[in-house]
Design a protein around this motif. Structure first.
Motif, PDB file in Angstrom:
ATOM      1  N   VAL A  90       0.367   8.451  -0.123  1.00 25.36           N
ATOM      2  CA  VAL A  90      -0.135   9.164  -1.308  1.00 25.36           C
ATOM      3  C   VAL A  90       0.751   8.750  -2.479  1.00 25.36           C
ATOM      4  O   VAL A  90       1.976   8.869  -2.428  1.00 25.36           O
ATOM      5  CB  VAL A  90      -0.097  10.692  -1.119  1.00 25.36           C
ATOM      6  N   MET A  91       0.083   8.281  -3.532  1.00 21.22           N
ATOM      7  CA  MET A  91       0.815   7.709  -4.657  1.00 21.22           C
ATOM      8  C   MET A  91       0.263   8.288  -5.958  1.00 21.22           C
ATOM      9  O   MET A  91      -0.970   8.410  -6.128  1.00 21.22           O
ATOM     10  CB  MET A  91       0.675   6.187  -4.634  1.00 21.22           C
ATOM     11  N   GLY A  92       1.181   8.663  -6.860  1.00 21.69           N
ATOM     12  CA  GLY A  92       0.763   9.195  -8.141  1.00 21.69           C
ATOM     13  C   GLY A  92       0.263   8.114  -9.072  1.00 21.69           C
ATOM     14  O   GLY A  92       0.364   6.915  -8.780  1.00 21.69           O
ATOM     15  N   VAL A  97       5.606   7.384  -5.049  1.00 19.06           N
ATOM     16  CA  VAL A  97       5.179   7.740  -3.698  1.00 19.06           C
ATOM     17  C   VAL A  97       5.474   9.218  -3.441  1.00 19.06           C
ATOM     18  O   VAL A  97       6.635   9.642  -3.460  1.00 19.06           O
ATOM     19  CB  VAL A  97       5.887   6.865  -2.644  1.00 19.06           C
ATOM     20  N   LYS A  98       4.434   9.982  -3.166  1.00 16.98           N
ATOM     21  CA  LYS A  98       4.573  11.406  -2.910  1.00 16.98           C
ATOM     22  C   LYS A  98       4.591  11.708  -1.409  1.00 16.98           C
ATOM     23  O   LYS A  98       5.150  12.714  -0.981  1.00 16.98           O
ATOM     24  CB  LYS A  98       3.431  12.176  -3.574  1.00 16.98           C
ATOM     25  N   MET A  99       3.927  10.855  -0.619  1.00 20.16           N
ATOM     26  CA  MET A  99       3.876  11.090   0.813  1.00 20.16           C
ATOM     27  C   MET A  99       3.635   9.765   1.512  1.00 20.16           C
ATOM     28  O   MET A  99       2.892   8.922   1.021  1.00 20.16           O
ATOM     29  CB  MET A  99       2.755  12.074   1.172  1.00 20.16           C
ATOM     30  N   ILE A 100       4.257   9.592   2.661  1.00 19.25           N
ATOM     31  CA  ILE A 100       4.026   8.401   3.470  1.00 19.25           C
ATOM     32  C   ILE A 100       4.009   8.809   4.937  1.00 19.25           C
ATOM     33  O   ILE A 100       4.883   9.549   5.400  1.00 19.25           O
ATOM     34  CB  ILE A 100       5.093   7.314   3.201  1.00 19.25           C
ATOM     35  N   ASN A 101       2.992   8.354   5.660  1.00 18.60           N
ATOM     36  CA  ASN A 101       2.830   8.681   7.071  1.00 18.60           C
ATOM     37  C   ASN A 101       2.723   7.388   7.869  1.00 18.60           C
ATOM     38  O   ASN A 101       1.711   6.687   7.810  1.00 18.60           O
ATOM     39  CB  ASN A 101       1.573   9.539   7.277  1.00 18.60           C
ATOM     40  N   THR A 102       3.775   7.035   8.595  1.00 17.26           N
ATOM     41  CA  THR A 102       3.792   5.808   9.404  1.00 17.26           C
ATOM     42  C   THR A 102       3.984   6.142  10.884  1.00 17.26           C
ATOM     43  O   THR A 102       4.427   5.296  11.671  1.00 17.26           O
ATOM     44  CB  THR A 102       4.912   4.864   8.937  1.00 17.26           C
TER      45      THR A 102
END
Length: 422
Positions: A90-92, A97-102
């Motif tokens: 999730v990027m503004g 970067v507001k959220m990263i799921n790996t």
């Protein structure tokens, strides 16, 4: 026979082209459907992940979908959500970067995931597929009401490889099918064209036999007419009879020649060195008096010492037909031009032209058809049956040469190109 071989080759060629079109069309349609189905399924999974904020809730089935309303059986299993290899970012609007799921991938580090997500945002495309090493990844870019970007990237290597493998095998199978079709067709095509061959052979046999049978009554008519002239002297009726007998004799001879030429082959030729310059000049000399008697001017531009290796009788007959045709159809008071040149490419060009004021607007593509005559009225003053040029074309093909006709500036020209074989 040459004509049978040409017919057989053309039949196989046309049938092969037809089956290639069908095979390519069918395989193209099937491969397109397979690709669209794969693309639809991948898009369906990406949409589901995006709708769940970049994650797949455990113990929930991913809805199938895609093109044509079909579903993959694996989509209906609860464990399918654990088989999806993906990550989301999730990027503004400012690419913060507001959220990263790996958690569901090991092929990307967090740094690589951010780099790929930024590249997708900058590219501005909402969907697509890209390669990383030997793997294939599909992505989807969505934007929420706050202006934030959600980028989901999923491993679709298995789907892409399955479609590509199917395409490769389908092309190979299609190619093998075409080869087998050609082999079978070549083995069986004689059965398909056998009725035509039988009909053509019967036609040639009829022409030859009828020609020989007609020669006897024609010879008797000619002999009796000459006897009448010896007893009672010449008159307009006996001269007319002899003239028509001669025309009929020439027609029969041309028909027999045409029938035999269709049966000829290159193996029947007696190849020897020919002085083409002398041959053309000799033929022009035999027709000069005829042209003068008709008030026509015969001009020659013959290059000396042009030699070819070919069949003497065929070459002589070919040139003789074209010169005779030129004189016959030349305008009253017009001119006939016979030229022979040798180019640097071991080619001898023979061009025989004549003035022909009525030649504009004529369909010259039909001049080599049997029994075709440009003067549709069949004016008897220009004796002929439309066979000569057809024989000329047969002879040219037998000599492995080329012949064509053209019309410019009030002149019709027949050009023959022969290989000198130096």
């Amino acid at each position: 026979m040459n004509i049978i071989k040409r017919l057989r080759r053309k039949f196989i060629l046309m049938a092969t082209i037809a089956v290639i079109i069908v095979v390519v069309g069918v395989l193209g349609l099937i491969n397109t459907i397979a690709y669209m189905r794969m693309n639809g399924q991948v898009e369906s999974v990406l949409s589901y992940i995006s709708q769940n904020g970049g994650d797949v809730p455990p113990n929930k089935m991913v809805p199938g979908g895609g093109w044509f309303g079909d579903r993959n059986w694996s989509d209906d299993t609860p464990d399918f959500s654990y088989q999806i290899r993906f990550f989301s970012v999730v990027m503004g609007p400012d690419e913060y970067v507001k959220m990263i799921n790996t958690q569901n991938t090991v092929a990307f580090t967090k740094g690589e995931a951010i780099q790929y997500a930024q590249a997708i945002v900058q590219a501005g495309k909402t969907e697509g597929i890209f390669k990383k090493d030997r793997a294939s990844y599909a992505y989807m870019l969505t934007k929420d009401f706050n202006g934030d970007f959600l980028i989901v990237i999923m491993d679709c290597t298995h789907d892409v490889d399955a479609v590509e493998s199917f395409m490769r095998y389908s092309v190979k199978v299609g190619f093998v099918c075409i080869i087998l079709y050609v082999i079978i067709l070549a083995a069986l095509c004689n059965m398909a064209i056998k009725p035509f061959i039988r009909n053509m052979e019967n036609q040639k046999r009829f022409i030859t036999n009828a020609g020989h049978e007609l020669k006897t009554p024609i010879a008797i008519i000619s002999t009796n007419t000459e006897a009448i002239e010896m007893i009672n002297g010449k008159n307009q009726w006996t001269e007319s009879i002899l003239k028509q007998v001669q025309r009929l004799s020439n027609l029969i001879n041309d028909l027999i020649i045409l029938a035999k030429r269709g049966e000829g082959s290159h193996a029947d030729l007696v190849v020897e060195k020919i002085d083409l310059s002398e041959t053309v000049a000799g033929i022009a000399g035999t027709f000069r008096q005829m042209a003068e008697d008709q008030g026509k001017n015969l001009l020659c531009h013959i290059a000396p010492q042009v030699y070819i290796k070919s069949d003497t009788k065929c070459v002589y007959e070919l040139i003789n037909i074209l010169v005779d045709n030129a004189i016959k159809y030349c305008d009253d008071g017009g001119s006939i031009d016979i030229s022979l040149v040798k180019s640097k490419k071991k080619i001898a060009d023979i061009v025989i032209s004549n003035t022909y004021a009525d030649g504009a607007g004529t369909d010259y593509s039909r001049f080599f058809e049997r029994f075709y005559r440009g003067d549709i009225s069949h004016d008897s003053k220009k004796s002929g049956y439309g066979i000569g040029l057809s024989i000329a074309e047969e002879l040219t093909q037998l000599l492995k040469g080329k012949i064509n006709v053209s019309y410019t500036d009030g002149k019709i020209a027949f050009a023959v190109r022969l290989n000198t074989n130096d």
